[in-house]
Design an enzyme around this catalytic site. Structure first.
Site, PDB file in Angstrom:
ATOM      1  N   GLY A  10       0.823  -1.218   0.000  1.00 34.69           N
ATOM      2  CA  GLY A  10       0.000   0.000   0.000  1.00 34.69           C
ATOM      3  C   GLY A  10       0.850   1.258   0.000  1.00 34.69           C
ATOM      4  N   THR A  12       1.300   3.280  -2.496  1.00 25.12           N
ATOM      5  CA  THR A  12       0.916   4.250  -3.527  1.00 25.12           C
ATOM      6  C   THR A  12       0.140   5.444  -2.979  1.00 25.12           C
ATOM      7  OG1 THR A  12      -1.080   2.970  -3.938  1.00 25.12           O
ATOM      8  CG2 THR A  12       0.808   2.523  -5.377  1.00 25.12           C
ATOM      9  N   ARG A  36      -1.416   0.411  -8.252  1.00 24.64           N
ATOM     10  CA  ARG A  36      -1.279   1.520  -9.221  1.00 24.64           C
ATOM     11  C   ARG A  36       0.188   1.710  -9.613  1.00 24.64           C
ATOM     12  NH1 ARG A  36      -5.122   5.548  -5.921  1.00 24.64           N
ATOM     13  NH2 ARG A  36      -4.254   4.278  -4.245  1.00 24.64           N
ATOM     14  N   VAL A  60      -3.116  -7.669  -3.546  1.00 23.53           N
ATOM     15  CA  VAL A  60      -2.879  -8.570  -2.406  1.00 23.53           C
ATOM     16  C   VAL A  60      -3.948  -9.655  -2.277  1.00 23.53           C
ATOM     17  CG1 VAL A  60      -1.537  -6.906  -1.022  1.00 23.53           C
ATOM     18  CG2 VAL A  60      -4.024  -7.053  -0.708  1.00 23.53           C
ATOM     19  N   SER A 139      -5.982  -0.803  13.416  1.00 24.12           N
ATOM     20  CA  SER A 139      -6.850   0.386  13.464  1.00 24.12           C
ATOM     21  C   SER A 139      -7.509   0.446  14.841  1.00 24.12           C
ATOM     22  CB  SER A 139      -7.946   0.270  12.408  1.00 24.12           C
ATOM     23  OG  SER A 139      -8.916   1.296  12.564  1.00 24.12           O
ATOM     24  N   TYR A 152     -15.719  -3.933   8.466  1.00 21.59           N
ATOM     25  CA  TYR A 152     -14.382  -3.315   8.545  1.00 21.59           C
ATOM     26  C   TYR A 152     -13.796  -3.576   9.934  1.00 21.59           C
ATOM     27  CZ  TYR A 152     -10.546   0.006   8.554  1.00 21.59           C
ATOM     28  OH  TYR A 152      -9.287   0.565   8.653  1.00 21.59           O
ATOM     29  N   PRO A 182      -4.174   3.247  14.301  1.00 26.10           N
ATOM     30  CA  PRO A 182      -4.539   4.672  14.275  1.00 26.10           C
ATOM     31  C   PRO A 182      -6.044   4.906  14.352  1.00 26.10           C
ATOM     32  CG  PRO A 182      -3.207   4.015  12.333  1.00 26.10           C
ATOM     33  CD  PRO A 182      -3.743   2.774  12.979  1.00 26.10           C
ATOM     34  N   PHE A 189      -8.341   7.104   2.385  1.00 27.86           N
ATOM     35  CA  PHE A 189      -9.156   6.089   3.064  1.00 27.86           C
ATOM     36  C   PHE A 189     -10.663   6.359   2.945  1.00 27.86           C
ATOM     37  CE2 PHE A 189     -11.334   4.646   6.913  1.00 27.86           C
ATOM     38  CZ  PHE A 189     -10.968   3.316   6.982  1.00 27.86           C
TER      39      PHE A 189
HETATM   40  P1  NDP Z   1      -5.225   4.864   1.434  1.00 33.57           P
HETATM   41  O1  NDP Z   1      -6.490   4.570   0.746  1.00 33.57           O
HETATM   42  O2  NDP Z   1      -4.621   6.209   1.255  1.00 33.57           O
HETATM   43  O3  NDP Z   1      -4.128   3.749   1.051  1.00 33.57           O
HETATM   44  C1  NDP Z   1      -4.456   2.407   0.922  1.00 33.57           C
HETATM   45  C2  NDP Z   1      -3.305   1.670   0.252  1.00 33.57           C
HETATM   46  O4  NDP Z   1      -3.634   0.275   0.188  1.00 33.57           O
HETATM   47  C3  NDP Z   1      -3.049   2.147  -1.161  1.00 33.57           C
HETATM   48  O5  NDP Z   1      -1.669   2.270  -1.385  1.00 33.57           O
HETATM   49  C4  NDP Z   1      -3.628   1.026  -2.020  1.00 33.57           C
HETATM   50  O6  NDP Z   1      -2.865   0.883  -3.219  1.00 33.57           O
HETATM   51  C5  NDP Z   1      -3.409  -0.201  -1.131  1.00 33.57           C
HETATM   52  N1  NDP Z   1      -4.358  -1.248  -1.481  1.00 33.57           N
HETATM   53  C6  NDP Z   1      -5.709  -1.203  -1.328  1.00 33.57           C
HETATM   54  N2  NDP Z   1      -6.254  -2.318  -1.849  1.00 33.57           N
HETATM   55  C7  NDP Z   1      -5.226  -3.072  -2.323  1.00 33.57           C
HETATM   56  C8  NDP Z   1      -5.152  -4.317  -3.005  1.00 33.57           C
HETATM   57  N3  NDP Z   1      -6.255  -5.035  -3.288  1.00 33.57           N
HETATM   58  N4  NDP Z   1      -3.939  -4.795  -3.363  1.00 33.57           N
HETATM   59  C9  NDP Z   1      -2.821  -4.082  -3.095  1.00 33.57           C
HETATM   60  N5  NDP Z   1      -2.824  -2.905  -2.465  1.00 33.57           N
HETATM   61  C10 NDP Z   1      -4.022  -2.395  -2.106  1.00 33.57           C
HETATM   62  O7  NDP Z   1      -5.498   4.584   2.982  1.00 33.57           O
HETATM   63  P2  NDP Z   1      -4.551   4.653   4.286  1.00 33.57           P
HETATM   64  O8  NDP Z   1      -3.174   5.041   3.950  1.00 33.57           O
HETATM   65  O9  NDP Z   1      -5.292   5.428   5.299  1.00 33.57           O
HETATM   66  O10 NDP Z   1      -4.614   3.121   4.715  1.00 33.57           O
HETATM   67  C11 NDP Z   1      -3.477   2.327   5.003  1.00 33.57           C
HETATM   68  C12 NDP Z   1      -3.822   1.363   6.121  1.00 33.57           C
HETATM   69  O11 NDP Z   1      -4.126   2.092   7.294  1.00 33.57           O
HETATM   70  C13 NDP Z   1      -5.037   0.476   5.843  1.00 33.57           C
HETATM   71  O12 NDP Z   1      -4.764  -0.829   6.309  1.00 33.57           O
HETATM   72  C14 NDP Z   1      -6.139   1.125   6.706  1.00 33.57           C
HETATM   73  O13 NDP Z   1      -7.113   0.198   7.079  1.00 33.57           O
HETATM   74  C15 NDP Z   1      -5.314   1.603   7.883  1.00 33.57           C
HETATM   75  N6  NDP Z   1      -5.915   2.632   8.693  1.00 33.57           N
HETATM   76  C16 NDP Z   1      -6.276   3.837   8.154  1.00 33.57           C
HETATM   77  C17 NDP Z   1      -6.844   4.814   8.960  1.00 33.57           C
HETATM   78  C18 NDP Z   1      -7.341   6.114   8.411  1.00 33.57           C
HETATM   79  O14 NDP Z   1      -8.114   6.790   9.117  1.00 33.57           O
HETATM   80  N7  NDP Z   1      -6.928   6.534   7.231  1.00 33.57           N
HETATM   81  C19 NDP Z   1      -6.989   4.599  10.403  1.00 33.57           C
HETATM   82  C20 NDP Z   1      -6.600   3.304  10.863  1.00 33.57           C
HETATM   83  C21 NDP Z   1      -6.056   2.382  10.041  1.00 33.57           C
HETATM   84  P3  NDP Z   1      -3.462   0.613  -4.666  1.00 33.57           P
HETATM   85  O15 NDP Z   1      -4.847   1.179  -4.710  1.00 33.57           O
HETATM   86  O16 NDP Z   1      -2.500   1.292  -5.595  1.00 33.57           O
HETATM   87  O17 NDP Z   1      -3.422  -0.876  -4.809  1.00 33.57           O
HETATM   88  C1  8X3 Z   2      -9.765   3.753  10.106  1.00 38.38           C
HETATM   89  C2  8X3 Z   2     -10.268   4.525  11.272  1.00 38.38           C
HETATM   90  O1  8X3 Z   2     -12.351   5.086  12.632  1.00 38.38           O
HETATM   91  O2  8X3 Z   2     -12.580   5.018  10.228  1.00 38.38           O
HETATM   92  O3  8X3 Z   2      -9.388   2.465  10.443  1.00 38.38           O
HETATM   93  O4  8X3 Z   2     -12.355   2.994  11.470  1.00 38.38           O
HETATM   94  S1  8X3 Z   2     -11.967   4.397  11.390  1.00 38.38           S
END
Ligand code: NDP
Ligand code: 8X3
Length: 251
Positions: A10, A12, A36, A60, A139, A152, A182, A189
């Protein structure tokens, strides 16, 4: 000191991309993963100024794709010291009785099975070398349940269970296992969760200063800088305006 090799899924966007940027300026060589490819290519060009970077584009959810991408890595890249299981997303925010099965499949397949598939291909090298560090991005949704969070939350509770299980199974090998959990981080997200509805996505962070990907990256840097005998096992991090999954002090 030799540079360590870190594989980030992830990379990207969001947390993964910010982590790649930060670790590039530390003592790490990077394997950046995501679907991507154009974003991976651009990041590689940018970060190659600071360190060696290679990229792997795969979904993945597809175990054969994960397996062959990792098998095809040149030998010098196969000695992965740090695995950051970060790829993941929420898809939808619906009550259990009207939720989309497609969204459920995506969350279970990406957040749980995807993490397992990548781990299965990377960790055996670590057990062989009796060294390594796995960082799973969980999370607050893996610690608390909130209305309409159902699947989720279940996927992130699974990540929490897998992290704890990994820490036990990998204990004999001296492999560190860390989970970072987090609260609200403003990345792509919520845009993904709300299927491109940027107005609804922005409303999640309205009236607060949310965490940024860079804040989580700084925590990852700190975790990785700990001495050999120290492992930060489980970290929960909120923006200051957040007191629990659903308790947010908005201006
Ligand atoms: P983003 O959407 O900005 O990033 C998600 C990343 O995951 C992208 O790089 C995407 O790459 C990759 N991804 C998604 N689906 C796939 C797939 N099928 N195969 C390969 N790669 C994949 O979100 P965040 O940076 O916020 O999320 C990162 C992590 O943090 C996640 O596990 C999320 O659950 C967790 N998280 C996020 C929070 C938030 O509030 N933002 C809070 C708590 C946890 P691409 O699309 O290029 O494949
Ligand atoms: C992302 C944070 O609160 O949207 O894992 O579930 S929340």
């Amino acid at each position: 000191m030799d540079k360590r090799i870190a594989l980030i899924t992830g990379a990207t966007s969001g947390i993964g991309e910010a982590t790649a940027r930060l670790l590039a300026s530390d003592n790490f060589e990077l394997i950046l993963c995501g679907r991507r490819k154009e974003r991976l290519d651009a990041l590689k060009v940018e970060l190659s100024e600071h360190t060696e970077v290679t990229t792997l584009s795969f979904d993945v959810r597809d175990y054969e794709a994960v397996k062959s991408a990792l098998a095809l890595l040149p030998t010098r890249w196969k000695k992965i010291d740090v695995l950051i299981n970060n790829a993941g997303n929420a898809h939808g925010l619906d009550p259990i009785h009207t939720g989309s099965v497609e969204d459920w499949d995506a969350m279970i397949d990406i957040n749980v099975k995807g993490l397992l598939y990548v781990s299965r291909e990377v960790i055996p090298g670590m057990t062989e070398r009796k060294a390594g560090h796995v960082i799973n991005i969980g999370s607050i949704a893996g610690k608390e349940i909130y209305t309409n969070g159902n699947v989720y939350c279940a996927s992130k509770f699974a990540v929490d269970a897998l992290t704890r299980g990994m820490r036990m199974d990998l204990n004999p090998f001296g492999i560190k296992v860390t989970s970072i959990n987090p609260g609200l981080v403003e990345t792509e997200f919520s845009v993904v969760r709300f299927k491109g509805d940027t107005t609804r996505a922005a409303s999640i962070y309205k009236g607060i200063e949310p965490l940024r990907g860079e804040d989580i990256a700084e925590i990852i840097r700190y975790v990785l800088a700990a001495p050999k005998h120290v492992v930060l096992a489980d970290i929960t991090v909120f923006p200051t305006a957040q007191g629990a999954a659903t308790l947010v002090n908005r201006a």
